[in-house]
Design an enzyme around this catalytic site. Structure first.
Site, mmCIF file in Angstrom:
data_model
loop_
_atom_site.group_PDB
_atom_site.id
_atom_site.type_symbol
_atom_site.label_atom_id
_atom_site.label_comp_id
_atom_site.label_asym_id
_atom_site.label_seq_id
_atom_site.Cartn_x
_atom_site.Cartn_y
_atom_site.Cartn_z
ATOM 1 N N ASP A 69 0.847 -1.190 0.000
ATOM 2 C CA ASP A 69 0.000 0.000 0.000
ATOM 3 C C ASP A 69 0.890 1.250 0.000
ATOM 4 O O ASP A 69 2.074 1.175 0.357
ATOM 5 C CB ASP A 69 -0.901 -0.034 1.231
ATOM 6 C CG ASP A 69 -1.806 1.179 1.317
ATOM 7 O OD1 ASP A 69 -2.455 1.499 0.306
ATOM 8 O OD2 ASP A 69 -1.856 1.810 2.393
ATOM 9 N N ASP A 114 -0.173 5.288 0.760
ATOM 10 C CA ASP A 114 -0.396 6.275 1.811
ATOM 11 C C ASP A 114 -0.617 5.574 3.156
ATOM 12 O O ASP A 114 -1.502 4.738 3.295
ATOM 13 C CB ASP A 114 -1.610 7.131 1.468
ATOM 14 C CG ASP A 114 -1.634 8.438 2.237
ATOM 15 O OD1 ASP A 114 -0.801 8.621 3.144
ATOM 16 O OD2 ASP A 114 -2.501 9.286 1.943
ATOM 17 N N ASN A 159 -5.908 2.582 -3.473
ATOM 18 C CA ASN A 159 -7.285 2.916 -3.820
ATOM 19 C C ASN A 159 -7.443 4.387 -4.177
ATOM 20 O O ASN A 159 -8.545 4.817 -4.514
ATOM 21 C CB ASN A 159 -8.222 2.590 -2.650
ATOM 22 C CG ASN A 159 -8.763 1.166 -2.709
ATOM 23 O OD1 ASN A 159 -8.472 0.412 -3.638
ATOM 24 N ND2 ASN A 159 -9.563 0.803 -1.723
ATOM 25 N N LYS A 209 -9.434 -2.195 -3.746
ATOM 26 C CA LYS A 209 -9.356 -3.011 -2.544
ATOM 27 C C LYS A 209 -10.606 -2.821 -1.699
ATOM 28 O O LYS A 209 -11.120 -1.691 -1.650
ATOM 29 C CB LYS A 209 -8.122 -2.620 -1.719
ATOM 30 C CG LYS A 209 -6.798 -2.774 -2.424
ATOM 31 C CD LYS A 209 -5.635 -2.278 -1.564
ATOM 32 C CE LYS A 209 -5.675 -0.789 -1.338
ATOM 33 N NZ LYS A 209 -4.577 -0.280 -0.507
ATOM 34 N N ASP A 213 -1.982 -0.521 5.818
ATOM 35 C CA ASP A 213 -2.271 0.130 7.099
ATOM 36 C C ASP A 213 -3.750 0.082 7.445
ATOM 37 O O ASP A 213 -4.164 0.621 8.463
ATOM 38 C CB ASP A 213 -1.791 1.581 7.068
ATOM 39 C CG ASP A 213 -2.616 2.431 6.106
ATOM 40 O OD1 ASP A 213 -3.055 1.898 5.067
ATOM 41 O OD2 ASP A 213 -2.814 3.626 6.376
#
Length: 230
Positions: A23, A25, A57, A200, A225
């Site tokens: 991922d 951010d 995303n 996602k 996260d």
């Protein structure tokens, strides 16, 4: 003791994932800077020849914009190493054969949807009749009642609903901010149509991201996260 350490090390290496989905951010960077150790970790994976894809995303930035942003944080990344919800959505739309798309997405997502026939919504052009599909991204404060009403009317006229993501919220600075999910839910409730989710945690998103790695899906680890979407 030394032989046991070697065995343990070999076991760990043999048991390590064959590839990673990472991922962006909150995982590689946050608050305008790379997280400690993130740049070095990505470099180590590259030196070892471990396959990886950066997955997100976000629909506020195109893939090209993400490459530029990552470079500013010290990451060396090629565009082909990034897979976004927007690209996954384009794949869904193309596979379904939809001809006319009404996008309700930020300008960054529009850049990666340039190969589709777009009209109405945030495309910058007037609606050209009933759309085959309505695509929802993270417009944030760009949402207006007029845009929601237009999307609703397309759905009532037969358009299908495609959500680039259905995330409920995201962390912006010190506060949680509404993401695309609440707006998708509003249109689902009003129209009675369920959304096809491109990003996602859609299984199709992960399958498409893994397909480009060239390693079995069972050997790929997802690092993120968000326990819900990652």
């Amino acid at each position: 003791e030394r032989s046991e350490a070697i065995v343990d090390r070999e076991y760990i290496l043999m048991d390590a994932p064959g590839g990673y989905l990472l991922d962006l951010d909150g995982t590689l960077y946050e608050g305008g800077a790379a997280l400690p150790g993130a740049v070095e970790t990505l470099g180590a994976l590259r030196r070892r020849g471990t396959r990886f894809r950066l997955v997100t995303n976000t629909t506020t930035r195109s893939r090209a914009m993400l490459v530029t942003r990552l470079a500013g944080y010290g990451f060396e990344v090629e565009a082909e190493e990034i897979f976004t919800a927007t690209l996954a959505g384009v794949g869904i739309l193309e596979a379904a054969g939809y001809r006319l798309i009404a996008p309700f997405v930020p300008s960054g997502a529009l850049e990666d949807m340039a190969g589709l026939a777009l009209a109405g919504g945030t495309s910058g052009s007037a609606p050209a009749g009933p759309a085959d599909a309505v695509v929802i991204g993270d417009l944030g404060e760009g949402w207006t009642f007029a845009l929601l009403q237009e999307a609703f009317e397309h759905l009532l006229s037969g358009a299908e609903l495609v959500a680039l993501s259905r995330d409920r919220f995201w962390r912006q600075g010190q506060r949680l901010t509404l993401d695309a999910g609440p707006f998708v839910a509003a249109l689902e409730f009003a129209s009675g149509k369920p959304a096809a989710v491109a990003g996602k945690p859609s299984g199709a998103f992960f399958a498409a991201a893994v397909a480009g790695l060239g390693v079995p899906a069972s050997s790929v680890a997802m690092v993120g996260d968000d326990l819900w979407s990652d």
